[in-house]
Design a protein around this motif. Sequence first.
Motif, PDB file in Angstrom:
ATOM      1  N   LYS A  66     -20.011  36.095  -5.904  1.00  0.00           N
ATOM      2  CA  LYS A  66     -21.251  36.880  -5.880  1.00  0.00           C
ATOM      3  C   LYS A  66     -22.177  36.472  -7.020  1.00  0.00           C
ATOM      4  O   LYS A  66     -23.387  36.333  -6.836  1.00  0.00           O
ATOM      5  CB  LYS A  66     -20.895  38.365  -6.016  1.00  0.00           C
ATOM      6  N   ASP A  67     -21.600  36.279  -8.203  1.00  0.00           N
ATOM      7  CA  ASP A  67     -22.391  35.871  -9.360  1.00  0.00           C
ATOM      8  C   ASP A  67     -23.015  34.505  -9.120  1.00  0.00           C
ATOM      9  O   ASP A  67     -24.205  34.303  -9.380  1.00  0.00           O
ATOM     10  CB  ASP A  67     -21.505  35.854 -10.606  1.00  0.00           C
ATOM     11  N   LEU A  68     -22.234  33.576  -8.618  1.00  0.00           N
ATOM     12  CA  LEU A  68     -22.748  32.245  -8.335  1.00  0.00           C
ATOM     13  C   LEU A  68     -23.861  32.295  -7.293  1.00  0.00           C
ATOM     14  O   LEU A  68     -24.913  31.674  -7.457  1.00  0.00           O
ATOM     15  CB  LEU A  68     -21.626  31.329  -7.855  1.00  0.00           C
ATOM     16  N   GLN A  69     -23.645  33.059  -6.230  1.00  0.00           N
ATOM     17  CA  GLN A  69     -24.661  33.175  -5.183  1.00  0.00           C
ATOM     18  C   GLN A  69     -25.958  33.763  -5.732  1.00  0.00           C
ATOM     19  O   GLN A  69     -27.044  33.294  -5.407  1.00  0.00           O
ATOM     20  CB  GLN A  69     -24.143  34.024  -4.025  1.00  0.00           C
ATOM     21  N   SER A  70     -25.849  34.779  -6.584  1.00  0.00           N
ATOM     22  CA  SER A  70     -27.060  35.402  -7.114  1.00  0.00           C
ATOM     23  C   SER A  70     -27.808  34.439  -8.045  1.00  0.00           C
ATOM     24  O   SER A  70     -29.033  34.401  -8.056  1.00  0.00           O
ATOM     25  CB  SER A  70     -26.755  36.723  -7.833  1.00  0.00           C
ATOM     26  N   ARG A  71     -27.063  33.620  -8.808  1.00  0.00           N
ATOM     27  CA  ARG A  71     -27.729  32.638  -9.669  1.00  0.00           C
ATOM     28  C   ARG A  71     -28.383  31.541  -8.841  1.00  0.00           C
ATOM     29  O   ARG A  71     -29.456  31.073  -9.188  1.00  0.00           O
ATOM     30  CB  ARG A  71     -26.734  32.045 -10.667  1.00  0.00           C
ATOM     31  N   LEU A  72     -27.768  31.151  -7.739  1.00  0.00           N
ATOM     32  CA  LEU A  72     -28.374  30.142  -6.855  1.00  0.00           C
ATOM     33  C   LEU A  72     -29.625  30.696  -6.186  1.00  0.00           C
ATOM     34  O   LEU A  72     -30.617  29.968  -6.024  1.00  0.00           O
ATOM     35  CB  LEU A  72     -27.367  29.697  -5.796  1.00  0.00           C
ATOM     36  N   ASP A  73     -29.589  31.971  -5.794  1.00  0.00           N
ATOM     37  CA  ASP A  73     -30.746  32.598  -5.156  1.00  0.00           C
ATOM     38  C   ASP A  73     -31.943  32.676  -6.117  1.00  0.00           C
ATOM     39  O   ASP A  73     -33.099  32.624  -5.675  1.00  0.00           O
ATOM     40  CB  ASP A  73     -30.405  34.001  -4.654  1.00  0.00           C
ATOM     41  N   ARG A  74     -31.674  32.810  -7.416  1.00  0.00           N
ATOM     42  CA  ARG A  74     -32.739  32.914  -8.407  1.00  0.00           C
ATOM     43  C   ARG A  74     -33.354  31.562  -8.740  1.00  0.00           C
ATOM     44  O   ARG A  74     -34.416  31.507  -9.316  1.00  0.00           O
ATOM     45  CB  ARG A  74     -32.222  33.557  -9.696  1.00  0.00           C
ATOM     46  N   SER A  75     -32.666  30.475  -8.388  1.00  0.00           N
ATOM     47  CA  SER A  75     -33.211  29.149  -8.738  1.00  0.00           C
ATOM     48  C   SER A  75     -34.173  28.637  -7.704  1.00  0.00           C
ATOM     49  O   SER A  75     -34.396  29.088  -6.688  1.00  0.00           O
ATOM     50  CB  SER A  75     -32.169  28.090  -8.918  1.00  0.00           C
TER      51      SER A  75
END
Length: 75
Positions: A66-75
Amino acid sequence: MSGRPQKHSLTLKGHRTSVSLEAEFWAAFRALARNRNQGINECAAEIDAARGDVGLASAIRLAVLKDLQSRLDRS
């Protein structure tokens, strides 16, 4: 990539427990705790409190994802 889970001890609510995760998930979990300005036990306790009927190791893997997905979504 090792692929084989590694067992580490954590302290949750004053009790020691063992969690088995692959080395890559341990590294990502430690990074998640650092990003949250938490120790690994504090981060695990937070995940544990919110996990419902999912096992702790699975809940940690899902939190890392979830953390990785949210960081990818912010990029």
